[in-house]
Design an enzyme around this catalytic site. Sequence first.
Site, PDB file in Angstrom:
ATOM      1  CE  LYS A 195      -5.349  -9.553  -3.305  1.00  0.00           C
ATOM      2  NZ  LYS A 195      -5.379  -8.086  -3.617  1.00  0.00           N
ATOM      3  CE  LYS A 202      -3.861  -2.338   0.443  1.00  0.00           C
ATOM      4  NZ  LYS A 202      -5.084  -2.216  -0.357  1.00  0.00           N
ATOM      5  CG  ASP A 262      -4.743  -3.259  -3.646  1.00  0.00           C
ATOM      6  OD1 ASP A 262      -4.296  -2.528  -2.752  1.00  0.00           O
ATOM      7  OD2 ASP A 262      -5.753  -3.974  -3.480  1.00  0.00           O
ATOM      8  CD  GLU A 263      -8.688  -3.481  -5.027  1.00  0.00           C
ATOM      9  OE1 GLU A 263      -7.998  -4.310  -4.404  1.00  0.00           O
ATOM     10  OE2 GLU A 263      -8.991  -2.372  -4.583  1.00  0.00           O
ATOM     11  CE  LYS A 304     -10.248  -1.802   3.232  1.00  0.00           C
ATOM     12  NZ  LYS A 304      -9.026  -1.227   2.696  1.00  0.00           N
ATOM     13  CG  HIS A 354      -9.571  -8.749  -5.497  1.00  0.00           C
ATOM     14  ND1 HIS A 354     -10.674  -7.940  -5.434  1.00  0.00           N
ATOM     15  CD2 HIS A 354      -8.761  -8.336  -4.492  1.00  0.00           C
ATOM     16  CE1 HIS A 354     -10.525  -7.058  -4.457  1.00  0.00           C
ATOM     17  NE2 HIS A 354      -9.382  -7.272  -3.863  1.00  0.00           N
TER      18      HIS A 354
HETATM   19  C1  CAP Z   1      -7.459  -4.679   1.514  1.00  0.00           C
HETATM   20  C2  CAP Z   1      -7.710  -4.605   0.031  1.00  0.00           C
HETATM   21  C3  CAP Z   1      -8.672  -5.651  -0.471  1.00  0.00           C
HETATM   22  C4  CAP Z   1     -10.035  -5.611   0.138  1.00  0.00           C
HETATM   23  C5  CAP Z   1     -10.916  -6.582  -0.606  1.00  0.00           C
HETATM   24  C6  CAP Z   1      -8.213  -3.219  -0.364  1.00  0.00           C
HETATM   25  O1  CAP Z   1      -6.473  -3.754   1.838  1.00  0.00           O
HETATM   26  O2  CAP Z   1      -6.515  -4.811  -0.679  1.00  0.00           O
HETATM   27  O3  CAP Z   1      -8.797  -5.438  -1.863  1.00  0.00           O
HETATM   28  O4  CAP Z   1      -9.944  -6.006   1.451  1.00  0.00           O
HETATM   29  O5  CAP Z   1     -12.030  -6.840   0.173  1.00  0.00           O
HETATM   30  O6  CAP Z   1      -7.872  -2.839  -1.473  1.00  0.00           O
HETATM   31  O7  CAP Z   1      -8.940  -2.636   0.439  1.00  0.00           O
HETATM   32  P1  CAP Z   1      -6.178  -3.506   3.389  1.00  0.00           P
HETATM   33  P2  CAP Z   1     -12.535  -8.350   0.314  1.00  0.00           P
HETATM   34  O8  CAP Z   1      -5.593  -4.792   3.948  1.00  0.00           O
HETATM   35  O9  CAP Z   1      -5.202  -2.372   3.442  1.00  0.00           O
HETATM   36  O10 CAP Z   1      -7.483  -3.163   4.026  1.00  0.00           O
HETATM   37  O11 CAP Z   1     -11.348  -9.129   0.748  1.00  0.00           O
HETATM   38  O12 CAP Z   1     -13.638  -8.242   1.343  1.00  0.00           O
HETATM   39  O13 CAP Z   1     -13.016  -8.736  -1.028  1.00  0.00           O
HETATM   40 MG    MG Z   2      -7.274  -4.368  -2.583  1.00  0.00          MG
END
Ligand code: CAP
Ligand code: MG
Length: 424
Positions: free
Chosen positions: A174, A148, A176-177, A305, A266
């Site tokens: 990993k 991050k 991010d999306e 969150k 994801h």
């Molecule tokens: C979490 C995360 C994930 C979300 C996905 C984000 O980051 O990388 O994509 O948690 O949600 O981009 O917020 P943090 P889920 O660890 O910094 O919160 O797993 O519920 O699909």
């Molecule tokens: Mg993410």
Amino acid sequence: MKYEDFLDLEYIPNDNDLICLFKIKPATGFKLEKVAIRVAAESSNGTWTALKIPDHITRLSAKVYQIYGDYVKIAYPNDLFEEENMPQILSSIAGNIFGMKALEGLRLIDVKWPLNILKSFKGPQFGVNGIRKILKIDKRPITATVPKPKVGYYAEEHAQQGYEIWLGGVDLLKDDENLSNQKFNKFKERLELCMKMRDKAENETGERKSYLINITAEVEEMKKRAQLIKDYGNEYVMIDIFTSGWASVQTIRNVCNELGLAIHAHRAFHAAFDRNPDHGISMKVLAEIARIQGVDQLHIGGLGKLAGGRTEVKDNYIKCYTESNKDGFEMLEQNWHGIKPVFGVCSGGLHPGIMHRLMELLSTDIVVQAGGGVLGHPGGTESGAKALRQSIDAYMKGFSIMEYAKSHQELAEALKLWGNKTPI
Ligand code: CAP
Ligand code: MG
């Protein structure tokens, strides 16, 4: 053929039927039973007006066979569906019906899948046991971290973060999306640099490390990226399954079968249609489809969150992990006939102070992802990764995190900053 033909409260479904459990909120002035019949008609082979038809066509008509409270069970003849074609199946049971004016809300809560449809798809190539073999991790949760801020690092900086994440003890780096192949961080360069760092971290830690690199793109491009991943010796692809679409997921599953690559799924975009309790499609159903299509790891929520409480996360886990489940509240029984269990991935605002809650709720057969909960550690990335692993180790050894923090500084620092609070 007329609407009334789609109601038969005496009907007893057979094992070949596909069953849908819906929750229906009729529009003002409409009776639930009438709306249920319309849902069955519109999602199988009826329409708004009576039709003169050859008798044989009614063999494809769905039947409302149970109504209780706001809940309706509809049985669909097996021949209505094309095996190995998820888009067509969803265009039936999750298509036009959501837009019907006769209802105010419609939620597809759960689906019972017949054997022939289940088995017409590949299912997970590796599943929980196969992933554990790849990573040589036999019992504890698999850990993952996203560098991050979620996008912005140059490829070299990304790889350096990856090195520190792996060195501190996290198993999976990993993407991010929303990181793919942007100008500031090109896919091939990121892959090449991260693989070098992965080898370095494996040599220095003696642990297997791998990389959930995001291939999300147009499907031909995704196929090229999957091949590159194989060429560079990585074990996984990551794909944003809902923004990519089920047809693409199925293509990539076939490609990954050839290449021997695991799939990390994801679920970004899911909350656009699964969050409203009165409308849309539940994450349970989406998780079932992901397992049928054959992902190996799937985000299921994390009590952090993002929306999705304990019951929802647990139900998603049940659909991903168990061999079968019984009928329950908002749950249809399902026998998976040996289709491999999928690793539920818990994520979203997670940090060392709250990891134990997930293992208590689900089991240690999960993947836990912490991005901010590692990169935001006061001691920096490597210390954050150490704190994450220490929180897992504490649980596996039967210690409370407070107890374990007395002899593990990085965990103590994480608890001092974040405590055991769940961020919103
Ligand atoms: C979490 C995360 C994930 C979300 C996905 C984000 O980051 O990388 O994509 O948690 O949600 O981009 O917020 P943090 P889920 O660890 O910094 O919160 O797993 O519920 O699909
Ligand atoms: Mg993410």
